[in-house]
Scaffold this motif. Structure first.
Motif, PDB file in Angstrom:
ATOM      1  N   ARG A  15       7.654   7.855 -17.135  1.00  0.00           N
ATOM      2  CA  ARG A  15       8.714   7.320 -16.273  1.00  0.00           C
ATOM      3  C   ARG A  15       8.488   7.734 -14.827  1.00  0.00           C
ATOM      4  O   ARG A  15       7.907   8.780 -14.544  1.00  0.00           O
ATOM      5  CB  ARG A  15      10.083   7.826 -16.735  1.00  0.00           C
ATOM      6  CG  ARG A  15      10.531   7.335 -18.089  1.00  0.00           C
ATOM      7  CD  ARG A  15      11.949   7.808 -18.394  1.00  0.00           C
ATOM      8  NE  ARG A  15      12.434   7.330 -19.673  1.00  0.00           N
ATOM      9  CZ  ARG A  15      12.276   7.966 -20.823  1.00  0.00           C
ATOM     10  NH1 ARG A  15      11.637   9.133 -20.830  1.00  0.00           N
ATOM     11  NH2 ARG A  15      12.750   7.461 -21.949  1.00  0.00           N
ATOM     12  N   GLN A  16       8.994   6.909 -13.927  1.00  0.00           N
ATOM     13  CA  GLN A  16       8.982   7.243 -12.506  1.00  0.00           C
ATOM     14  C   GLN A  16       9.971   6.327 -11.789  1.00  0.00           C
ATOM     15  O   GLN A  16      10.485   5.368 -12.369  1.00  0.00           O
ATOM     16  CB  GLN A  16       7.587   7.052 -11.916  1.00  0.00           C
ATOM     17  CG  GLN A  16       7.144   5.581 -11.827  1.00  0.00           C
ATOM     18  CD  GLN A  16       5.958   5.381 -10.915  1.00  0.00           C
ATOM     19  OE1 GLN A  16       4.846   5.764 -11.245  1.00  0.00           O
ATOM     20  NE2 GLN A  16       6.204   4.786  -9.764  1.00  0.00           N
ATOM     21  N   ARG A  17      10.228   6.634 -10.548  1.00  0.00           N
ATOM     22  CA  ARG A  17      11.025   5.746  -9.703  1.00  0.00           C
ATOM     23  C   ARG A  17      10.100   4.875  -8.865  1.00  0.00           C
ATOM     24  O   ARG A  17       8.998   5.293  -8.484  1.00  0.00           O
ATOM     25  CB  ARG A  17      11.960   6.536  -8.791  1.00  0.00           C
ATOM     26  CG  ARG A  17      13.102   7.180  -9.551  1.00  0.00           C
ATOM     27  CD  ARG A  17      14.302   7.482  -8.675  1.00  0.00           C
ATOM     28  NE  ARG A  17      15.392   7.993  -9.501  1.00  0.00           N
ATOM     29  CZ  ARG A  17      16.270   7.249 -10.133  1.00  0.00           C
ATOM     30  NH1 ARG A  17      16.202   5.926 -10.032  1.00  0.00           N
ATOM     31  NH2 ARG A  17      17.219   7.793 -10.880  1.00  0.00           N
ATOM     32  N   ILE A  18      10.570   3.657  -8.575  1.00  0.00           N
ATOM     33  CA  ILE A  18       9.833   2.799  -7.644  1.00  0.00           C
ATOM     34  C   ILE A  18      10.130   3.297  -6.231  1.00  0.00           C
ATOM     35  O   ILE A  18      11.279   3.249  -5.788  1.00  0.00           O
ATOM     36  CB  ILE A  18      10.258   1.329  -7.796  1.00  0.00           C
ATOM     37  CG1 ILE A  18       9.990   0.842  -9.228  1.00  0.00           C
ATOM     38  CG2 ILE A  18       9.514   0.453  -6.790  1.00  0.00           C
ATOM     39  CD1 ILE A  18      10.488  -0.572  -9.499  1.00  0.00           C
ATOM     40  N   THR A  19       9.117   3.810  -5.571  1.00  0.00           N
ATOM     41  CA  THR A  19       9.320   4.372  -4.231  1.00  0.00           C
ATOM     42  C   THR A  19       9.071   3.372  -3.126  1.00  0.00           C
ATOM     43  O   THR A  19       9.650   3.479  -2.031  1.00  0.00           O
ATOM     44  CB  THR A  19       8.410   5.587  -4.017  1.00  0.00           C
ATOM     45  OG1 THR A  19       7.035   5.192  -4.234  1.00  0.00           O
ATOM     46  CG2 THR A  19       8.768   6.702  -5.002  1.00  0.00           C
ATOM     47  N   GLN A  20       8.225   2.390  -3.397  1.00  0.00           N
ATOM     48  CA  GLN A  20       7.976   1.337  -2.399  1.00  0.00           C
ATOM     49  C   GLN A  20       7.290   0.153  -3.050  1.00  0.00           C
ATOM     50  O   GLN A  20       6.660   0.282  -4.099  1.00  0.00           O
ATOM     51  CB  GLN A  20       7.103   1.852  -1.248  1.00  0.00           C
ATOM     52  CG  GLN A  20       5.705   2.292  -1.671  1.00  0.00           C
ATOM     53  CD  GLN A  20       4.922   2.895  -0.532  1.00  0.00           C
ATOM     54  OE1 GLN A  20       5.337   3.865   0.104  1.00  0.00           O
ATOM     55  NE2 GLN A  20       3.769   2.314  -0.247  1.00  0.00           N
ATOM     56  N   MET A  21       7.440  -1.011  -2.437  1.00  0.00           N
ATOM     57  CA  MET A  21       6.753  -2.221  -2.879  1.00  0.00           C
ATOM     58  C   MET A  21       6.284  -2.989  -1.669  1.00  0.00           C
ATOM     59  O   MET A  21       6.949  -2.991  -0.612  1.00  0.00           O
ATOM     60  CB  MET A  21       7.693  -3.112  -3.709  1.00  0.00           C
ATOM     61  CG  MET A  21       8.091  -2.541  -5.054  1.00  0.00           C
ATOM     62  SD  MET A  21       8.937  -3.757  -6.122  1.00  0.00           S
ATOM     63  CE  MET A  21      10.427  -4.069  -5.177  1.00  0.00           C
ATOM     64  N   VAL A  22       5.146  -3.644  -1.809  1.00  0.00           N
ATOM     65  CA  VAL A  22       4.565  -4.450  -0.737  1.00  0.00           C
ATOM     66  C   VAL A  22       4.217  -5.810  -1.309  1.00  0.00           C
ATOM     67  O   VAL A  22       3.673  -5.906  -2.419  1.00  0.00           O
ATOM     68  CB  VAL A  22       3.302  -3.767  -0.162  1.00  0.00           C
ATOM     69  CG1 VAL A  22       2.639  -4.652   0.881  1.00  0.00           C
ATOM     70  CG2 VAL A  22       3.649  -2.408   0.428  1.00  0.00           C
ATOM     71  N   ASP A  23       4.540  -6.878  -0.595  1.00  0.00           N
ATOM     72  CA  ASP A  23       4.221  -8.215  -1.095  1.00  0.00           C
ATOM     73  C   ASP A  23       2.767  -8.566  -0.788  1.00  0.00           C
ATOM     74  O   ASP A  23       2.021  -7.758  -0.210  1.00  0.00           O
ATOM     75  CB  ASP A  23       5.198  -9.252  -0.549  1.00  0.00           C
ATOM     76  CG  ASP A  23       5.081  -9.468   0.958  1.00  0.00           C
ATOM     77  OD1 ASP A  23       4.076  -9.046   1.565  1.00  0.00           O
ATOM     78  OD2 ASP A  23       6.005 -10.071   1.543  1.00  0.00           O
ATOM     79  N   THR A  24       2.356  -9.772  -1.148  1.00  0.00           N
ATOM     80  CA  THR A  24       0.948 -10.158  -0.991  1.00  0.00           C
ATOM     81  C   THR A  24       0.537 -10.288   0.470  1.00  0.00           C
ATOM     82  O   THR A  24      -0.653 -10.286   0.774  1.00  0.00           O
ATOM     83  CB  THR A  24       0.682 -11.498  -1.706  1.00  0.00           C
ATOM     84  OG1 THR A  24       1.631 -12.474  -1.258  1.00  0.00           O
ATOM     85  CG2 THR A  24       0.803 -11.336  -3.211  1.00  0.00           C
ATOM     86  N   GLY A  25       1.504 -10.370   1.370  1.00  0.00           N
ATOM     87  CA  GLY A  25       1.199 -10.408   2.793  1.00  0.00           C
ATOM     88  C   GLY A  25       1.157  -9.031   3.433  1.00  0.00           C
ATOM     89  O   GLY A  25       0.993  -8.904   4.657  1.00  0.00           O
ATOM     90  N   GLY A  26       1.334  -7.985   2.605  1.00  0.00           N
ATOM     91  CA  GLY A  26       1.319  -6.630   3.131  1.00  0.00           C
ATOM     92  C   GLY A  26       2.634  -6.188   3.734  1.00  0.00           C
ATOM     93  O   GLY A  26       2.701  -5.144   4.387  1.00  0.00           O
ATOM     94  N   ILE A  27       3.694  -6.938   3.517  1.00  0.00           N
ATOM     95  CA  ILE A  27       5.003  -6.623   4.083  1.00  0.00           C
ATOM     96  C   ILE A  27       5.805  -5.785   3.093  1.00  0.00           C
ATOM     97  O   ILE A  27       5.963  -6.194   1.930  1.00  0.00           O
ATOM     98  CB  ILE A  27       5.780  -7.910   4.417  1.00  0.00           C
ATOM     99  CG1 ILE A  27       4.948  -8.842   5.306  1.00  0.00           C
ATOM    100  CG2 ILE A  27       7.117  -7.573   5.077  1.00  0.00           C
ATOM    101  CD1 ILE A  27       4.554  -8.243   6.628  1.00  0.00           C
TER     102      ILE A  27
END
Length: 412
Positions: free
Chosen positions: A363-375
């Motif tokens: 288990r973990q927390r989602i700390t960040q996400m980036v889309d396919t454009g790098g945003i």
């Protein structure tokens, strides 16, 4: 000991791959015709060819269902279809009907034939008949007890297969006319509308239009609604019975369902094979089977005749504890970043669980996400959206992300 085969359902090419990657020894799948799951995705010729080849690359097997009860008009295209399946190097076909068996023998003499559970093999004399006819395997009727299976095993040398997990049909080995009568959809030709899961009322003949509730309690009742089969806790007895193949039901179930159930039974079978004396059912296996969409569990006919305790009278809904939210497509061990294909709305800050083949969950927390454009993004709301996120441990492709369920019971 000789391990029994773990046989998994494959409703489409993705499910086939997931089943095999998560530990199935073989899969069963249907084409666009002649199978009993007309409303699953099913396999076109190209996908079937790819699926069989994928199984063989992993040293595993693929069986094709041709288990409808055909009418005359169904037979014209059948010989060519069987020849096509044989040319793809399918490991066997699964049939119910004697006419289909005969045509298969003529069209592809070398193709092994498995006898479907729809053929209602409930005794050793019938099993001997199929053995004498040259069948490679018999999928036993679901109405058999473990004791009866053991006796059949003593009487025949043919391979025996039985269902160990999944949905149960309220009708005798699936031979049901309710769907045909109520909806015009023939369950014995792959079009079952599952009317056994509907809620019913009673109408008195002289008072048309006046519906009298059939009630177990104030929520009504579902008089045909069976619990799901689960025999995980009886694995040693199943092995001792002499079954060659343990079959999981569910060609219309989700990718998450197939991967999770297969992984649990794979681990359990391997654990028992490595040390039968020390074998015990792990709590985590039982917890995993609660995470997928399911009804309450029962042991079916294996240990006693079914009773009211094997039915669900209050609801036709499924329950589950976790939602499948993403599939790992790629992982970079240097950066620790994974490319995830979104399968359900996910947000930064949510706690997720990662399940992968052959490994412990973490288990973990989602700390960040980036889309396919790098945003950088805070939420991934679009179906099958690709996002990149850091994972706290290495993972492999086809690992699955899930989170504790927050919604109403599913109808998967």
């Amino acid at each position: 000991m000789r391990k029994p085969e773990l046989l998994a359902p494959a409703g489409n090419l993705e499910k086939l791959k997931m089943a095999l990657i998560y530990g199935a020894d073989a899969v069963y799948m249907g084409g666009k015709a002649f199978g009993l799951r007309a409303f699953s995705d099913n396999f076109g010729q190209d996908d079937m060819r790819q699926g069989i080849a994928f199984a063989h690359r992993l040293g595993k097997k693929a069986y094709i269902t041709i288990n409808i009860f055909p009418h005359n008009d169904d037979l014209a295209a059948l010989p060519d279809y069987i020849r096509d399946v044989a040319a793809m190097a399918a490991d066997a076909i699964i049939v119910s009907d004697l006419g289909v068996y005969r045509i298969a023998r003529q069209a592809a003499p070398g193709l092994p034939i498995h006898i479907s559970t729809q053929a209602n093999c409930t005794n050793w004399a019938t099993a001997q008949f199929w053995q004498e006819l040259g069948a490679a395997r018999i999928v036993l009727a679901r109405e058999l007890s473990l004791r009866e299976i053991g006796l059949i095993r003593q009487k025949v040398n043919v391979e025996l297969e039985a269902f160990v997990h999944g949905a149960m049909c309220m009708s005798y080995s699936g031979r049901c006319l309710i769907s045909n009568y109520l909806t015009g959809r023939d369950a014995n030709r792959g079009e079952c509308a599952q009317p056994c899961r509907w809620q019913y009322h009673l109408m008195e003949a002289n008072r048309p239009g006046v519906y009298l509730p059939v009630m177990e309690d104030d929520r009504g009742t579902y008089i045909f609604n069976s619990k799901d089969l689960c025999l995980l806790t009886h694995l040693p007895a199943l092995v001792a019975s002499g079954l060659n193949s343990f079959k999981i039901e569910g060609r219309m179930k989700s990718v998450h369902y197939v991967a999770t159930v297969v992984k649990v039974y794979r681990e359990a079978i391997d654990s028992y094979a490595s040390s039968p004396v020390d074998f015990h059912i792990r709590k985590c296996w039982l917890e995993e089977l609660q995470k997928v969409s399911h009804r309450e569990y029962t042991t079916g006919f294996y240990f006693n005749k079914t009773s009211a305790q094997d039915q669900i009278y209050t609801s036709s809904s499924y329950t589950q504890t976790h939602d499948f939210v993403g599939l790992v497509k790629e992982y970079d061990p240097v950066s620790g970043l994974a490319v995830i294909e979104q399968r359900n709305n996910i947000k930064v800050g949510e706690e997720i669980e990662i399940m992968q083949p052959g490994q412990e969950n973490f288990r973990q927390r989602i700390t960040q996400m980036v889309d396919t454009g790098g945003i950088p993004i805070a939420v991934a709301p679009h179906p099958q959206q690709l996002v990149t996120m850091p994972l706290s441990r290495p993972v492999v492709p086809y690992s699955m992300l899930r989170r504790p369920e927050k919604t109403e019971p599913s109808h998967e």
